[in-house]
Design a protein around this motif. Structure first.
Motif, PDB file in Angstrom:
ATOM      1  N   LEU A  37      38.469  35.945   1.345  1.00  0.00           N
ATOM      2  CA  LEU A  37      39.578  34.977   1.234  1.00  0.00           C
ATOM      3  C   LEU A  37      40.460  34.356   2.170  1.00  0.00           C
ATOM      4  CD1 LEU A  37      41.589  34.543  -2.009  1.00  0.00           C
ATOM      5  CD2 LEU A  37      42.126  34.427  -0.338  1.00  0.00           C
ATOM      6  N   VAL A  38      40.350  32.825   2.193  1.00  0.00           N
ATOM      7  CA  VAL A  38      40.873  32.101   2.989  1.00  0.00           C
ATOM      8  C   VAL A  38      43.034  31.561   1.680  1.00  0.00           C
ATOM      9  CG1 VAL A  38      41.966  30.052   4.870  1.00  0.00           C
ATOM     10  CG2 VAL A  38      39.397  31.767   5.035  1.00  0.00           C
ATOM     11  N   TYR A  39      43.773  32.575   1.957  1.00  0.00           N
ATOM     12  CA  TYR A  39      44.683  31.622   1.171  1.00  0.00           C
ATOM     13  C   TYR A  39      45.622  30.275   2.152  1.00  0.00           C
ATOM     14  CZ  TYR A  39      48.387  32.519  -1.662  1.00  0.00           C
ATOM     15  OH  TYR A  39      50.239  32.029  -2.747  1.00  0.00           O
ATOM     16  N   GLY A  40      45.498  29.134   2.047  1.00  0.00           N
ATOM     17  CA  GLY A  40      47.055  28.114   1.672  1.00  0.00           C
ATOM     18  C   GLY A  40      47.215  28.025   1.488  1.00  0.00           C
ATOM     19  N   VAL A  41      48.393  27.661   2.025  1.00  0.00           N
ATOM     20  CA  VAL A  41      49.689  27.014   1.291  1.00  0.00           C
ATOM     21  C   VAL A  41      50.314  25.968   1.921  1.00  0.00           C
ATOM     22  CG1 VAL A  41      49.887  29.351  -0.498  1.00  0.00           C
ATOM     23  CG2 VAL A  41      51.605  29.021   1.925  1.00  0.00           C
ATOM     24  N   THR A  42      51.532  24.800   1.368  1.00  0.00           N
ATOM     25  CA  THR A  42      52.299  24.293   1.591  1.00  0.00           C
ATOM     26  C   THR A  42      53.304  25.284   2.630  1.00  0.00           C
ATOM     27  OG1 THR A  42      51.923  23.362   0.627  1.00  0.00           O
ATOM     28  CG2 THR A  42      53.507  21.596   1.726  1.00  0.00           C
ATOM     29  N   ARG A  43      54.131  25.632   1.748  1.00  0.00           N
ATOM     30  CA  ARG A  43      55.716  26.845   2.974  1.00  0.00           C
ATOM     31  C   ARG A  43      55.753  27.783   2.923  1.00  0.00           C
ATOM     32  NH1 ARG A  43      59.718  25.502  -1.325  1.00  0.00           N
ATOM     33  NH2 ARG A  43      58.466  25.598  -2.294  1.00  0.00           N
ATOM     34  N   ASP A  44      56.230  28.865   3.717  1.00  0.00           N
ATOM     35  CA  ASP A  44      56.205  30.148   4.209  1.00  0.00           C
ATOM     36  C   ASP A  44      56.043  30.528   2.450  1.00  0.00           C
ATOM     37  OD1 ASP A  44      55.499  29.946   6.686  1.00  0.00           O
ATOM     38  OD2 ASP A  44      58.044  29.888   7.172  1.00  0.00           O
ATOM     39  N   ARG A  56      52.195  36.932  -3.770  1.00  0.00           N
ATOM     40  CA  ARG A  56      50.371  37.962  -4.153  1.00  0.00           C
ATOM     41  C   ARG A  56      49.970  38.240  -3.151  1.00  0.00           C
ATOM     42  NH1 ARG A  56      50.390  39.409  -9.075  1.00  0.00           N
ATOM     43  NH2 ARG A  56      50.642  41.474  -7.394  1.00  0.00           N
ATOM     44  N   VAL A  57      50.604  38.154  -1.917  1.00  0.00           N
ATOM     45  CA  VAL A  57      49.600  38.585  -0.860  1.00  0.00           C
ATOM     46  C   VAL A  57      49.793  40.062  -0.650  1.00  0.00           C
ATOM     47  CG1 VAL A  57      49.473  38.875   1.650  1.00  0.00           C
ATOM     48  CG2 VAL A  57      50.731  36.856   1.005  1.00  0.00           C
ATOM     49  N   ASP A  58      50.651  40.970  -2.039  1.00  0.00           N
ATOM     50  CA  ASP A  58      50.430  42.667  -1.668  1.00  0.00           C
ATOM     51  C   ASP A  58      49.190  42.956  -2.924  1.00  0.00           C
ATOM     52  OD1 ASP A  58      51.384  40.939  -4.063  1.00  0.00           O
ATOM     53  OD2 ASP A  58      52.823  42.787  -4.715  1.00  0.00           O
ATOM     54  N   ALA A  59      49.088  42.019  -3.542  1.00  0.00           N
ATOM     55  CA  ALA A  59      47.905  42.001  -4.318  1.00  0.00           C
ATOM     56  C   ALA A  59      46.632  42.012  -3.445  1.00  0.00           C
ATOM     57  CB  ALA A  59      47.364  40.946  -5.170  1.00  0.00           C
ATOM     58  N   LEU A  60      46.403  41.116  -2.388  1.00  0.00           N
ATOM     59  CA  LEU A  60      45.579  40.958  -1.528  1.00  0.00           C
ATOM     60  C   LEU A  60      44.993  42.146  -0.425  1.00  0.00           C
ATOM     61  CD1 LEU A  60      45.523  37.038  -0.635  1.00  0.00           C
ATOM     62  CD2 LEU A  60      44.376  37.968  -2.586  1.00  0.00           C
ATOM     63  N   GLN A  61      46.221  41.997  -0.311  1.00  0.00           N
ATOM     64  CA  GLN A  61      46.253  43.805   0.509  1.00  0.00           C
ATOM     65  C   GLN A  61      45.258  44.819   0.226  1.00  0.00           C
ATOM     66  OE1 GLN A  61      46.739  43.619   4.053  1.00  0.00           O
ATOM     67  NE2 GLN A  61      45.710  45.623   4.056  1.00  0.00           N
ATOM     68  N   SER A  62      46.157  44.942  -1.675  1.00  0.00           N
ATOM     69  CA  SER A  62      45.845  46.400  -2.117  1.00  0.00           C
ATOM     70  C   SER A  62      44.170  45.627  -2.250  1.00  0.00           C
ATOM     71  CB  SER A  62      46.560  46.105  -3.321  1.00  0.00           C
ATOM     72  OG  SER A  62      46.097  47.129  -4.001  1.00  0.00           O
ATOM     73  N   TYR A  63      43.650  45.138  -2.762  1.00  0.00           N
ATOM     74  CA  TYR A  63      42.093  45.102  -2.569  1.00  0.00           C
ATOM     75  C   TYR A  63      41.877  45.618  -0.926  1.00  0.00           C
ATOM     76  CZ  TYR A  63      42.627  43.126  -7.105  1.00  0.00           C
ATOM     77  OH  TYR A  63      42.800  43.055  -8.893  1.00  0.00           O
TER      78      TYR A  63
END
Length: 344
Positions: A239-246, A251-258
């Motif tokens: 998964l690549v998750y892109g956003v505009t600002r920091d 929910r990066v915590d959820a991605l780390q859990s997976y």
């Protein structure tokens, strides 16, 4: 007698779920649920009831004629619902609008359980259902009525099918109708929901998966990842998750859990703002590594704003590597229900 759940996906994005016994033909089960699937002869002769089975196991018997369904069509997943008997849960694409089959979207209510605020970036809305958990496919969305306005907004489930607590990741928009309501929302209030809707959902996993999320377009992937984890899928998923600002990275915590619980799952995040201190700056297309495209033997799912979808399509054309399948959903945050989901 064994019963299975059949998802009927109509061309207008409406999905209806029906119960079908292993000894029952899908056409008959749909009629029992007051859904008039296309038919004429109901004897496997005319081919009028032809649909596409996108997942699941079933038996077509041998009582139909080849003029109604050829061997090549059957091998490609086409079915005659007047002959089809399921031997597992199935997903069927119906080549008609739901209105043509005299059915429509489901309606249900849920109570506000809580709102989590992620700074000025997003809200996480949690709703509890009082009855049976609504049935949907991971990746689909519902329309939620903003209390007191008569207006609706479309949001993807971030929770998994079958969960009694429904969750949604909602972008915070200044003076947005839903954003303003969420800022002062009180628990226990009942909300009206319509759905499920959308043709953007996780198909049968047959090859590596590439997920591309833009902003709150992360929501449907959280639902998909939970399903993949529960089913014990070990196929490579990136998964690549892109956003505009920091501060838009939520929910990066959820991605780390997976990443810790789901075998062969990896992810990375990137920020478009050139002034960002993030380790990876730029757009999603700047971080699509060749090893995650598997030479085109990959099923790609993308959920994000229209410019992101267009940029990824241009990237695939420029590199000459086209994924085996490409499912995407364009959305405009905090607007009236209007989404475009495409499968290629």
């Amino acid at each position: 007698m064994t019963h299975y759940q059949i998802a009927l996906n109509f061309e207008d994005g409406v999905t209806r779920f029906i119960d079908c016994a292993s000894t029952e033909k899908v056409l008959d089960a749909a009629f029992r649920h007051r859904i008039n699937l296309p038919m004429d002869c109901s004897d496997g002769v005319c081919g009028t009831c032809k649909c596409r089975a996108e997942s699941g196991q079933y038996d077509l018997g041998d009582d139909y004629i080849e003029d109604a369904l050829t061997q090549d069509e059957a091998e490609a997943g086409l079915v005659l619902t007047c002959q089809m008997k399921p031997s597992s849960d199935c997903v069927i694409a119906v080549p008609l609008a739901s209105s043509a089959c005299k059915t429509g979207t489901g309606r249900f209510q849920a109570q506000l359980a809580g709102v989590t605020r992620h700074g000025d970036a997003a809200f996480e809305l949690a709703l509890d259902t009082s009855g049976d958990a609504p049935v949907f496919l991971p990746g689909q969305y519902v329309n939620i009525e903003v209390p007191g306005t008569g207006e609706r907004r479309a949001y993807s489930f971030s929770s998994a099918p079958g969960d009694k607590r429904l969750t949604f990741l909602i972008r915070k928009v200044p003076d947005g109708l839903m954003s303003n309501w969420l800022d002062g929302a009180e628990p226990a209030l009942a909300l009206a929901l319509t759905g499920p809707l959308g043709s953007f959902y996780l198909r049968k996993v047959e090859r590596p998966l590439l997920f591309l999320a833009g902003g709150t377009g992360l929501a449907p992937f959280l639902s998909m990842l939970e399903v993949l984890q529960r089913e014990g899928v070990s196929t490579p998923v990136h998964l690549v998750y892109g956003v505009t600002r920091d501060q838009d990275l939520v929910r990066v915590d959820a991605l780390q859990s997976y990443a810790e619980r789901l075998p062969n799952f990896s992810y990375l995040t990137c920020v478009a703002d050139g002034a960002s201190a993030h380790a990876r700056r730029g757009y999603v297309t700047d971080h699509l590594a060749a090893e995650h495209l598997h030479g085109g033997e990959v099923d790609t799912y993308l959920c994000g704003p229209p410019p992101m979808v267009d940029a990824v399509q241009r990237h695939f054309r420029a590199t000459g590597i086209e994924p085996r399948s490409f499912h995407y959903e364009k959305f405009v945050p905090n607007t009236a229900p209007a989404r475009e989901a495409v499968t290629a």
